[in-house]
Design an enzyme around this catalytic site. Sequence first.
Site, mmCIF file in Angstrom:
data_model
loop_
_atom_site.group_PDB
_atom_site.id
_atom_site.type_symbol
_atom_site.label_atom_id
_atom_site.label_comp_id
_atom_site.label_asym_id
_atom_site.label_seq_id
_atom_site.Cartn_x
_atom_site.Cartn_y
_atom_site.Cartn_z
ATOM 1 N N THR A 193 0.830 -1.199 0.000
ATOM 2 C CA THR A 193 0.000 0.000 0.000
ATOM 3 C C THR A 193 0.871 1.258 0.000
ATOM 4 O O THR A 193 1.916 1.295 0.625
ATOM 5 C CB THR A 193 -0.879 -0.007 1.261
ATOM 6 O OG1 THR A 193 -1.726 -1.145 1.232
ATOM 7 C CG2 THR A 193 -1.731 1.251 1.357
ATOM 8 N N VAL A 222 -12.131 -6.179 0.839
ATOM 9 C CA VAL A 222 -11.659 -4.808 0.965
ATOM 10 C C VAL A 222 -10.912 -4.682 2.283
ATOM 11 O O VAL A 222 -11.396 -5.139 3.331
ATOM 12 C CB VAL A 222 -12.833 -3.800 0.931
ATOM 13 C CG1 VAL A 222 -12.319 -2.379 1.157
ATOM 14 C CG2 VAL A 222 -13.574 -3.899 -0.390
#
Length: 328
Positions: A193, A222
Amino acid sequence: MNRLSLLIGALLMSAPAAAQSKPDWTLVIHGGAGVLERDKMTPEREAAARKGLDAALEAGSKVLASGGSALDAVEAAVKVLEDDPHFNAGRGAVFTYEGTNELDAAIMDGADRKAGAVAGVTRTKNPITLARKVMEDSPHVMLAGKGADVFSAEKGLEQVGPEWFATDERRQQLEKMKAQKTSWFDVDMKYGTVGAVARDKAGNVAAATSTGGVTGKRWGRVGDSPLIGAGTYADNRACAVSATGAGEFFIREGVAHEICARVRFKGESLKAAADTVMAETRALGGTGGVIVTGPTGEMAWSFNTSGMYRGKVSAGGAKTVAIYGDEQ
């Protein structure tokens, strides 16, 4: 001269120095955390990562130095990392179990706590820009899947095909995971990320986070990145936070908001708050890291893994780019 006069004089002399100690602006970025060790990193991979982090710092700091907003700066920094195939966001995102790329992103303005987020998008070149469009040009905070893709196209954002996001390295990681059958996902334990937090000259803070998720994710999974308060949060009353790591645990801990709450209500330093929350996340079983900045001009990061791709810069200060745990 009596002791009271000496004390007043000392305070007056120290006031300008104290005022000068807070930089006009700050920027902190990350490109993921996980098992990042020198003996497992090729020179080429390390050089590419450092180059990408440096470019993101340049993009964000250029905005801030010219008087731009923290919101513009974090978007600019994250877009650079989304376009860099060495990080797990945008181009170079990891593959789902089915061999597709599903992208998540969030952005938040600390001045008014407006936020925008997207999950499971597949066609927008820069998901962080789509998240901002949700914040500024819709009545919603989060859009997901096909609807988010439709919204993106309707708003005229740059659209790309799946070949833009796909890389051979990420495909090989998926194949390795499937062959070993050792985990639900992310066999390499690298959470790629990307994110940025900033404070601008006006004293406002902002946060942005973007990710491809974890290798082999299924069923529309998610993580924390697009969830306001988990992987992304900004509040002028406290700080701005962007996280990277084992998303399920970061969601359960409410990492980003928890850090800001400790700063706001307990008066903790950004570093102390981040370290405490990361320790609590580790106790749940979650690994990863966070970057933080605040209206005070303080910058911090904290991670409970062997390394985290990271960097920081402030007005008048030198840039810092680091990967391993023993780097400052």
